[in-house]
Scaffold this motif. Structure first.
Motif: not given
Length: 125
Positions: A5-8, A20-22, A79, A81, A119
């Motif tokens: 799951a990615e975000s950011g 970005l974070s994963c 995680t 980054y 993302t």
């Protein structure tokens, strides 16, 4: 089963930065042994490898992002980054996180079996 799951992602002006974070999770993810990587795909273009890091912390970067992007990982948090600095409009794309236990070519998408949903990163001029 492995979940990624990615975000950011977001919108930023040229010259700005994003991180970005994963998160890679699952009961049998073996994250500390995984190779993990970031890929991106812009509208109308093929997917390309951006950066990767192996189980020993050795990183690989695409020429287009060298000196601007930094990949890192926090094993304890499972995680990954991607620190993106001095962003350019050409960096606009959907960014994907990918992981697998073994890769021979860190920036080749066909080496990875586990993928996130992506993302969006948009850089305006």
């Amino acid at each position: 089963q492995v979940q990624v799951a990615e975000s950011g992602g977001g919108s930023v002006q040229a010259g700005g930065s994003l991180r970005l974070s994963c998160v890679v999770s699952g009961s049998t993810s073996y994250y500390d042994r995984f190779c993990v990587a970031w890929f991106r795909q812009a509208q109308g273009k093929e997917r390309e490898g951006v950066a990767a890091i192996d189980s020993d912390g050795i990183s690989t970067y695409a020429d287009s992002v060298k000196g601007r992007f930094t990949i890192s990982k926090d094993i304890a948090k499972n995680t990954l980054y991607l620190e993106m600095n001095n962003l350019k409009p050409e960096d606009t794309a959907m960014y994907y996180c990918a992981a697998d236990l073994w890769v021979g070519h860190p920036l080749a998408d066909w080496e990875y079996n586990y993928w996130g949903q992506g993302t969006q990163v948009t850089v305006s001029s």
